[in-house]
Write a protein that holds these residues in place. Structure first.
Motif, PDB file in Angstrom:
ATOM      1  N   VAL A 247      -2.568   5.809  35.202  1.00 41.80           N
ATOM      2  CA  VAL A 247      -2.440   7.213  35.623  1.00 41.80           C
ATOM      3  C   VAL A 247      -3.820   7.809  35.858  1.00 41.80           C
ATOM      4  O   VAL A 247      -4.067   8.495  36.869  1.00 41.80           O
ATOM      5  N   ARG A 248      -4.743   7.534  34.958  1.00 40.18           N
ATOM      6  CA  ARG A 248      -6.107   8.086  35.110  1.00 40.18           C
ATOM      7  C   ARG A 248      -6.751   7.596  36.412  1.00 40.18           C
ATOM      8  O   ARG A 248      -7.335   8.370  37.158  1.00 40.18           O
ATOM      9  N   GLN A 249      -6.591   6.283  36.679  1.00 43.74           N
ATOM     10  CA  GLN A 249      -7.161   5.735  37.922  1.00 43.74           C
ATOM     11  C   GLN A 249      -6.483   6.359  39.142  1.00 43.74           C
ATOM     12  O   GLN A 249      -7.129   6.665  40.146  1.00 43.74           O
ATOM     13  N   GLY A 250      -5.166   6.543  39.032  1.00 47.29           N
ATOM     14  CA  GLY A 250      -4.408   7.127  40.149  1.00 47.29           C
ATOM     15  C   GLY A 250      -4.884   8.529  40.463  1.00 47.29           C
ATOM     16  O   GLY A 250      -5.070   8.891  41.638  1.00 47.29           O
ATOM     17  N   ILE A 251      -5.092   9.335  39.416  1.00 42.39           N
ATOM     18  CA  ILE A 251      -5.534  10.718  39.645  1.00 42.39           C
ATOM     19  C   ILE A 251      -6.962  10.731  40.216  1.00 42.39           C
ATOM     20  O   ILE A 251      -7.273  11.495  41.133  1.00 42.39           O
ATOM     21  N   ALA A 252      -7.805   9.829  39.685  1.00 45.86           N
ATOM     22  CA  ALA A 252      -9.185   9.771  40.212  1.00 45.86           C
ATOM     23  C   ALA A 252      -9.168   9.378  41.689  1.00 45.86           C
ATOM     24  O   ALA A 252      -9.901   9.949  42.515  1.00 45.86           O
ATOM     25  N   ALA A 253      -8.306   8.410  42.032  1.00 51.41           N
ATOM     26  CA  ALA A 253      -8.227   7.980  43.442  1.00 51.41           C
ATOM     27  C   ALA A 253      -7.705   9.123  44.312  1.00 51.41           C
ATOM     28  O   ALA A 253      -8.204   9.349  45.428  1.00 51.41           O
ATOM     29  N   ALA A 254      -6.692   9.862  43.803  1.00 50.19           N
ATOM     30  CA  ALA A 254      -6.137  10.987  44.583  1.00 50.19           C
ATOM     31  C   ALA A 254      -7.215  12.049  44.801  1.00 50.19           C
ATOM     32  O   ALA A 254      -7.356  12.595  45.901  1.00 50.19           O
ATOM     33  N   HIS A 255      -7.996  12.323  43.749  1.00 51.51           N
ATOM     34  CA  HIS A 255      -9.091  13.299  43.863  1.00 51.51           C
ATOM     35  C   HIS A 255     -10.099  12.828  44.917  1.00 51.51           C
ATOM     36  O   HIS A 255     -10.540  13.608  45.768  1.00 51.51           O
TER      37      HIS A 255
ATOM     38  N   ALA B 233      -1.658  11.246  55.853  1.00 49.39           N
ATOM     39  CA  ALA B 233      -0.291  10.751  55.614  1.00 49.39           C
ATOM     40  C   ALA B 233      -0.279   9.787  54.434  1.00 49.39           C
ATOM     41  O   ALA B 233       0.603   9.840  53.565  1.00 49.39           O
ATOM     42  N   ARG B 234      -1.282   8.909  54.378  1.00 49.03           N
ATOM     43  CA  ARG B 234      -1.317   7.926  53.284  1.00 49.03           C
ATOM     44  C   ARG B 234      -1.630   8.602  51.948  1.00 49.03           C
ATOM     45  O   ARG B 234      -1.110   8.212  50.905  1.00 49.03           O
ATOM     46  N   HIS B 235      -2.489   9.589  51.985  1.00 45.96           N
ATOM     47  CA  HIS B 235      -2.823  10.350  50.778  1.00 45.96           C
ATOM     48  C   HIS B 235      -1.555  11.014  50.241  1.00 45.96           C
ATOM     49  O   HIS B 235      -1.282  10.973  49.036  1.00 45.96           O
ATOM     50  N   TRP B 236      -0.793  11.610  51.125  1.00 43.93           N
ATOM     51  CA  TRP B 236       0.459  12.275  50.726  1.00 43.93           C
ATOM     52  C   TRP B 236       1.389  11.261  50.049  1.00 43.93           C
ATOM     53  O   TRP B 236       1.930  11.502  48.966  1.00 43.93           O
ATOM     54  N   ALA B 237       1.574  10.096  50.710  1.00 43.83           N
ATOM     55  CA  ALA B 237       2.507   9.081  50.183  1.00 43.83           C
ATOM     56  C   ALA B 237       2.058   8.600  48.804  1.00 43.83           C
ATOM     57  O   ALA B 237       2.844   8.550  47.854  1.00 43.83           O
ATOM     58  N   ARG B 238       0.769   8.261  48.683  1.00 40.68           N
ATOM     59  CA  ARG B 238       0.292   7.685  47.418  1.00 40.68           C
ATOM     60  C   ARG B 238       0.284   8.716  46.300  1.00 40.68           C
ATOM     61  O   ARG B 238       0.639   8.414  45.155  1.00 40.68           O
ATOM     62  N   SER B 239      -0.101   9.930  46.611  1.00 39.62           N
ATOM     63  CA  SER B 239      -0.238  10.941  45.552  1.00 39.62           C
ATOM     64  C   SER B 239       1.121  11.409  45.044  1.00 39.62           C
ATOM     65  O   SER B 239       1.294  11.652  43.851  1.00 39.62           O
ATOM     66  N   THR B 240       2.104  11.500  45.944  1.00 38.85           N
ATOM     67  CA  THR B 240       3.419  11.947  45.473  1.00 38.85           C
ATOM     68  C   THR B 240       4.136  10.809  44.738  1.00 38.85           C
ATOM     69  O   THR B 240       4.907  11.063  43.819  1.00 38.85           O
ATOM     70  N   ALA B 241       3.856   9.555  45.128  1.00 45.43           N
ATOM     71  CA  ALA B 241       4.405   8.420  44.373  1.00 45.43           C
ATOM     72  C   ALA B 241       3.814   8.438  42.963  1.00 45.43           C
ATOM     73  O   ALA B 241       4.514   8.185  41.970  1.00 45.43           O
TER      74      ALA B 241
END
Ligand SMILES: Cc1cc2nc3c(=O)[nH]c(=O)nc-3n(C[C@H](O)[C@H](O)[C@H](O)COP(=O)(O)OP(=O)(O)OC[C@H]3O[C@@H](n4cnc5c(N)ncnc54)[C@H](O)[C@@H]3O)c2cc1C
Length: 406
Positions: free
Chosen positions: A281-289, A324-332
């Motif tokens: 989760v931490r890596q996911g949020i950092a990547a989304a940021h 579009a990819r940011h939207w898909a990955r961040s909402t997943a």
């Protein structure tokens, strides 16, 4: 690329903020709005957006970057971004003018006649909402294959055919329409670009309901619809060139959109579900940021290019794909943070199912304005110089090609 406000931009920001404080209520940053889902909610949203557009118009804040001769404020793309940033802090409805302001207006400014440009004022004041009648069942990615026919009859064109995925047609007054006027020419060469009054006889609009429950777009059936000859934009059979202006603006517009969620909300959600120690989760949020920051700077790059009078070109396409990819990955990621709760829907889910809605909404961004795969093709061919996709039908008369069906 300059990203800090200049003294003039700081003054503009202060002026915009002061005006917004006087004319709109502040948004509560801890609450996200329930999206408009039912027809009644969508209708109410469209009406609220028209009212707000009128307030902007009366206050001199509509058409920030439009030249003054077209009724705009003549401002810079930076001022438009500053105003959008400030407006995001307020509780106002927007969005229904996306086609009018983001696609039709820039096209008419370049290709329209004076009479056609007289619509610009009504678009700015909120009196005219526009729709885009381009896609058809057999013409989406391969838009040039469209089969809706327009035949000249005296001073009017008579149009027959079917369009699909027409966003907002149910509450629009006008539309831009592509129709085939020369079926014997190759597919790109026999298309004409029209302005259509959607209240004309012979038009049937049938809403399509999506997985989210929203009827965002429609099927539109055209039967013997008559369009005055003066509503042709550009030259007859040369509509593809005009459509290019519209489609380039559409990509830049979609890619430059603000996300419906913020990274801060993902972090708050991780705290709520006690997942802040979870490495994934931490890596996911950092990547989304990181992605959100990249998008911000891509946006600055486009605005800097536009401010210097340059065309952003492939950057707009790249940004649309990245968005579009940011939207898909961040909402997943959002649903992943929720764990088993992520599989709930509607009132049973967190925030009345807002995140599930946003997750499903990714398909609108990934398909609308050209799919992810088509953006990759454009980047490959135009930015990287790779060989063009084979197209056996490019030089054949449209009538003889597989897709024409007649
Ligand atoms: C939310 C939303 C709003 C929209 N609003 C409007 C609107 O207002 N007006 C309007 O005219 N249209 C609108 N559209 C339509 C949109 O432009 C089309 O959906 C889009 O161009 C794709 O066309 P298609 O749906 O026919 O899919 P198809 O073209 O049939 O594509 C199907 C699949 O094949 C892939 N594919 C097709 N060709 C290629 C290729 N050459 N190389 C690699 N892959 C390929 C696609 O990427 C896709 O995955 C909207 C769409 C959405 C999702």
């Amino acid at each position: 690329m300059d990203i800090a406000d200049t003294p003039q931009e700081s003054a503009f920001r202060a002026e915009a903020r002061a005006w917004l404080e006087q004319h709109a209520p502040r948004r509560d940053p801890t609450k996200r709005h329930k999206p408009a889902i039912t027809d009644a909610e969508q209708d109410a949203h469209a009406k609220a957006a028209r009212r707000w557009q009128r307030v902007l118009y009366d206050g001199g804040w509509a058409g920030l970057t439009w030249p003054q001769r077209f009724g705009g404020r003549g401002g810079t793309p930076w001022q438009a971004s500053i105003f959008a940033e400030e407006q995001a802090e307020f509780d106002v409805a927007s969005g229904v003018f996306a086609v009018a302001h983001g696609m039709v207006a820039p096209t008419l400014m370049v290709h329209g006649t004076d009479a056609q440009r007289s619509h610009l004022d009504a678009m700015l004041s909120g009196d005219e909402v526009w729709a885009q009648l381009f896609s058809e069942p057999e013409a989406g990615s391969d838009l040039a294959n469209l089969g809706t026919r327009a035949v000249l009859d005296g001073e009017e064109w008579v149009v027959n055919g079917q369009k699909v995925w027409t966003s907002g047609a149910q509450y629009s007054e006008y539309a831009i329409l592509l129709a085939r006027t020369d079926p014997d020419a190759p597919k790109h060469a026999g298309i004409t670009y029209f302005l259509l009054d959607l209240r004309s006889p012979g038009i049937e609009v049938r809403p399509l309901r999506q997985i989210t429950g929203v009827a965002h777009f429609n099927e539109v059936f055209l039967t013997d619809v008559r369009i005055p000859a003066e509503n042709v934009v550009g030259d007859v059979n040369r509509g593809w060139k005009v459509a290019h202006t519209t489609l380039n603006n559409e990509r830049a517009f979609i890619g430059g959109g603000n996300s419906a969620w913020s990274i801060a909300e993902l972090t708050a959600m991780a705290r709520h579900f006690e997942r802040t120690d979870d490495l994934v989760v931490r890596q996911g949020i950092a990547a989304a940021h990181s992605r959100a920051e990249v998008l911000k700077y891509m946006g600055y790059r486009i605005r800097t290019a536009v401010a210097r009078g340059e065309m952003p070109g492939a950057v707009a396409t790249t940004m649309k794909l990245f968005y579009a990819r940011h939207w898909a990955r961040s909402t997943a990621l959002a649903l992943q943070i929720q764990g088993a709760h992520g599989s709930l829907w509607g009132a049973s889910a967190l925030d009345d199912g807002l995140w599930q809605q946003t997750f499903c909404g990714q398909y609108a961004v990934r398909l609308g304005g050209g799919t992810d795969e088509i953006q990759c093709n454009v980047i490959g061919e135009r930015a990287l110089g790779l060989p063009r996709e084979p197209a056996a039908d490019r030089d054949l008369p449209w009538r003889e090609t597989r897709g024409s069906g007649r």
